[in-house]
Design a protein around this motif. Structure first.
Motif: not given
Length: 987
Positions: A402-410, A514-517, A530-535, A556-561
């Motif tokens: 897959v064409e996918k960009i991974l950020m640092k630590g991802e 901090p990441v693409y998605r 969850m960590q990405y959204i919280e951050a 945040r609550d909507v994104l974390l469902l």
């Protein structure tokens, strides 16, 4: 878990080679080089998309029909000849497939054209990601078409929209596109001046009666908003009958043909007479689309796009009908063995990537079992596929990346059924080890002093992501804000959140993401997501104390469902839908803000500014590099790894030259300051602003150092180089969006920058800059050759499948597309490889390497290295495909200048070593990082139990291990005595 080979089993490539297909490079052209690629050591051809694309496409990503081949590349016979030639050489074939979007600026996109003709009544109305009930109520039931180069009224009254009639149907000509007219609105054209036509015939004349009958048929045609399946079918059927009748009428009645032609002329108006365009305006008002200025798309677009490209509309791959229709040809090619692997383009654009990838693997399994699209229940192949997954969770019948960009630590989500990514993360990791990480602070000071400001890359990315949301993607963000607002209205605790506050909050969260998605596709959210959204929410809160924290908490609550316990099931589904839509927006904002803006603004060391990288981090430590390789070997050992792609900001050999600057901070600072002083008179002054500005000038010097042609070039070659540099500068300036842009080009500014480039590149005795520049350039070029060899060897030996972008088997100095999509001279490469093989047979590999290094500027030493290692790898796959990866260390004065590791397979241990940071080892322009004088007492420590004697696969040189401090070791003065890279096999 032990991985057992099962049937059908994915074909794992040994090495891939990327080909860019277009009208200039066809199936027949590819067939002619298959033998060469096989001789080079390539196991699989990795092809750009060759399904039907917009006419004249140079890259194939503007797909118009996934069910047929691109006719510009050849016919079925030439395609079969290509895949047959691959099969004859035992080679595989990976196809780049585009599931996210299609080009809609082409009449060949029959599904989109049907929508423009029939609106919501089209059987393809849900094929594309269209919002038929958008925020702008005037667009309800319509599609915005932002294809005009100016305001709608101006284009109309200048004659830019022309009505035309052909084959019984009406169209509006818009640029080169013929857009269908909604059939019921034909009445406006056919009823205009009808009395004039009747006067030409007797009262009961057959042509008049037929025309009136056609009008009656049009009046009874179900409307474009019809949703009843039976009525929709009636509309599809009857409109075609009406067109056929109208065309037959015209064929038999010249008077009717003349009448329609005259009406078309009247509707098309007369320039200079605004009132004459009223009829056309009224006709266009009745269409299921609204033509508009392209800039309107920023805020009012109501179909999802690929990033901000209006011509590429996203398709709803989550719909099974869409999936089956678009994958028919691909799956047939897989079943027939013509395609043995796929590269999935822009996987982050999909609504639900994991479900799509699982669907693809299941479909491939059924095809390979001969079952077509469907299975045979629990007792058939479909049931067997799921039993395979139970036995082996890693089981994949099809090689897929897959064409996918991974950020640092991802990390790539572990549940994705793929071999890995296309290798952007490796590109940046391996490039980073050739950058001197210890010089970071010096380069900060040099850059900040030159541009006369302090540059914080993290802050630049944040600001540019916000800019992109304002000028390119505000429509998408506004849509998401409205959806959030609808959710907030359903609960008394959130009802008071205003639309404006929600829009600002969601924009800030996206800017801080901090990441693409993320990848939530069910009520449960991955811990990492969850960590990405919280951050992101936490950072957005800190940056915006004026916005109530409760608004951010709601987002945040909507994104974390985290819906309230009292929420109904329908509300929970809405929350999930909004969260998944959010996931489709963050990627484009990151890509446009980071890759396509920040990378063109931050120029501390531009070799670090490449797709998948974070140039705020100055290089990669060896520990980090080894750690990433270990991680890949554990989780995705057969993922693709690359050093150049069609998306690269600059070619791999351009980067290696610029990397060498990191080792020469004092010389670089002295040079760039001196050059700027020399060239001061070539700069211009526009509105009291120096052109180019200091940041742009800094970019220009680095670009020239990296891209300067090798060896001596004639005048024609030099002029071609100047032209390429100027084309690059225009793109770089516009992408930066500082002094000019694609949206609002500043012609005067751009011309001044090009004038500066022309001035500093003028070949005249008085050009002091060029004389001084060439001295440093030659030194960096020499360093770049050795770094290129090290980079190539590491790519071919670390865990993963090495991928070679077309042409890079020789040293190439390409810049960003379209420069890196220029046609490759395969004739020269075929001849070069043939001559190398003949010469190798004559004098041996060791003497040939010495000979090639003496003429390293022609790049053939890189070709020879690749040929030797790839062929060895293809014949000895076990340590590379399944072997352990063991980092090795060196000891001595030059220990930081080598990257080394072992690959341990069933037959023994291979040793890999490559020189790095060679500029320090080469104080003179013509020196080399070879021999005892360079490496002194440094030794490479080997694993215990290592063989006593080895052969360097690169040049066949015998190498003997010695004892050092009680451990087996090889002196680097011996190992790198004649060539600076080594792949050692036990002798």
């Amino acid at each position: 878990m032990e991985r057992q080979p099962r049937q059908p089993q994915a074909r794992i490539p040994s090495a891939t080679y990327r080909l860019q297909f277009n009208a200039g490079f066809t199936f027949a052209d590819a067939t002619r080089i298959v033998g060469y690629l096989h001789d080079l050591g390539v196991s699989d051809v990795y092809a750009s998309s060759y399904l039907a694309a917009k006419e004249g496409s140079v890259h194939g990503y503007d797909v118009v029909n996934q069910t047929i081949l691109n006719r510009e590349l050849g016919d079925e016979r030439s395609y079969h000849a290509f895949v047959d030639e691959l099969a004859r050489h035992g080679m595989g074939h990976i196809l780049d497939f585009v599931p996210n979007h299609m080009c809609i600026e082409s009449g060949d996109n029959i599904w989109w054209m049907d929508i423009l003709e029939n609106g919501m009544s089209s059987p393809y109305a849900n094929f594309f990601d269209i919002d038929w009930a958008p925020v702008k109520k005037e667009l309800t039931g319509k599609v915005l078409l932002p294809f005009l180069g100016d305001q709608y009224g101006k284009v109309l009254e200048s004659g830019g929209l022309q009505l035309l009639f052909r084959d019984g149907a009406f169209f509006v000509q818009c640029n080169a596109l013929q857009i269908p007219i909604e059939p019921r609105s034909y009445l406006q054209i056919l009823q205009h001046r009808l009395d004039v036509l009747k006067e030409r015939f007797p009262p009961d004349a057959a042509p008049v009666q037929e025309l009136l009958s056609i009008e009656t048929g049009l009046q009874h045609l179900p409307p474009a908003t019809e949703q009843d399946p039976e009525k929709m079918g009636e509309r599809q059927r009857e409109k075609e009958i009406i067109k056929k009748r109208l065309w037959q009428l015209c064929q038999g009645a010249p008077e009717v043909t003349e009448f329609i032609a005259e009406n078309v002329r009247i509707f098309n108006g007369v320039k200079g007479e605004p009132g004459s365009f009223d009829l056309m305006d009224q006709l266009l008002q009745e269409q299921v689309y609204r033509l508009s200025y392209w800039g309107v798309a920023t805020e009012e677009i109501n179909y999802r796009r690929f990033f901000d490209i209006n011509a590429l509309a996203a398709i709803r791959m989550e719909d099974q009908a869409v999936y089956h229709l678009t994958h028919g040809l691909l799956l047939r090619l897989i079943r027939e063995g013509k395609v043995t692997g796929v590269r999935i383009d822009h996987v982050d654009g999909l609504y639900d990537p994991v479900s799509y990838l699982q669907n693809l693997q299941k479909s491939a399994y059924l095809q390979l079992c001969g079952c077509g699209q469907g299975g045979e229940g629990d007792d058939g192949p479909e049931g067997e596929y799921y039993r395979e997954l139970e036995r082996e969770p890693y089981y994949q019948p099809l090689y897929a990346v897959v064409e996918k960009i991974l950020m640092k630590g991802e990390q790539l989500p572990e549940q994705w059924p793929v071999a890995g990514t296309t290798g952007y993360e490796f590109l940046n990791s391996v490039n980073g080890i050739f950058v001197d990480t210890e010089a970071a602070k010096q380069f900060d000071r040099i850059y900040d002093r030159f541009v006369k400001r302090v540059s914080d890359f993290t802050e630049i990315v944040y600001e540019k992501k916000k800019l992109v949301m304002q000028v390119s993607l505000s429509g998408e963000v506004n849509m998401l804000a409205h959806q959030l607002n609808n959710i907030s209205e359903q609960d008394r605790l959130t009802r008071d959140f205003t639309l404006n506050s929600l829009a600002r909050a969601i924009s800030e969260v996206i800017a801080c993401f901090p990441v693409y998605r993320t990848y939530a596709n069910s009520p449960s959210v991955r811990d990492k997501d969850m960590q990405y959204i919280e951050a992101a929410v936490s950072k957005a809160k800190r940056r915006n104390p004026a916005i109530s924290g409760s608004v951010f908490d709601f987002v945040r609550d909507v994104l974390l469902l985290k819906a309230p316990e009292r929420a109904a099931e329908e509300s929970r589904r809405t929350w999930l839908s909004v969260a998944m839509r959010f996931q489709q927006i963050t990627g484009p904002v990151m890509a446009k803000g980071l890759e396509d803006t920040a990378f063109y603004v931050y120029h501390r060391l531009i070799s670090l500014n490449d797709v998948g990288g974070m140039p705020g981090k100055f290089g990669t430590t060896l520990d980090a590099f080894h750690g990433q390789n270990l991680e890949r070997n554990k989780n995705f050992p057969h993922g693709m790894i690359t050093t150049s792609t069609h998306d690269s900001k600059r070619g791999e050999d351009v980067r290696t030259r610029i990397d060498a600057l990191s080792e020469l901070p004092e010389l670089w600072q002295k040079s760039v300051v001196r050059w700027s002083r020399i060239n001061k008179g070539r700069a211009s002054l526009i509105d009291n602003q120096r052109v180019p500005d200091r940041n742009e000038e800094y970019l220009i010097y680095q670009t020239l150092l990296g891209a300067w042609p090798a060896g001596e070039i004639d005048q024609a070659g030099y002029e071609s180089f100047r032209g390429r540099i100027k084309e690059y500068l225009i793109k770089a300036l516009r992408e930066a969006k500082v002094n000019t842009s694609w949206v609002s080009p500043n012609a005067a500014y751009e011309e001044a920058v090009l004038g500066f480039a022309d001035g500093i590149l003028e070949q005249s005795p008085g050009n002091l800059f060029l004389r001084e520049f060439r001295s440093l350039q030659k030194r960096l070029a020499r360093c770049g050759v050795f770094t290129s060899l090290s980079q190539a060897l590491l790519k071919m030996t670390v865990p993963g499948v090495p991928d070679f972008y077309q042409g890079t088997e020789l040293i190439e100095f390409t810049l960003v597309d379209p420069d890196n999509r220029r046609q490759v001279d395969y004739g020269a490469r075929i001849v070069a490889l043939r001559e190398l093989r003949v010469r190798e047979a004559e004098i041996g590999a060791q003497a040939l390497c010495r000979e090639l290094l003496e003429r390293s500027e022609d790049g053939r030493i890189k070709l020879f290295l690749i040929y030797r290692v790839l062929n060895y790898r293809r014949q000895n796959r076990d340590p590379f495909d399944f072997g352990e990866y063991l980092p090795l260390e060196a000891k001595g004065a030059r220990e930081r200048h080598v990257c080394a590791f072992a690959r341990k397979g069933g037959e023994g241990v291979l040793i890999v070593a490559a020189a790095r940071l060679v500029a320090t080892l080469m104080p003179e322009p013509e020196s080399s990082p070879l021999g005892e004088g360079v490496w002194q007492d440094t030794v490479l420590l080997l694993p215990e139990g290592a063989a006593p004697r080895y052969r360097n696969v690169v040049n066949s040189q015998p190498v003997e291990a010695k004892r050092h401090g009680g451990r087996p070791a090889i002196p680097l003065a011996v190992l790198f005595g004649e060539v600076s890279v080594a792949l050692l096999e036990p002798a």
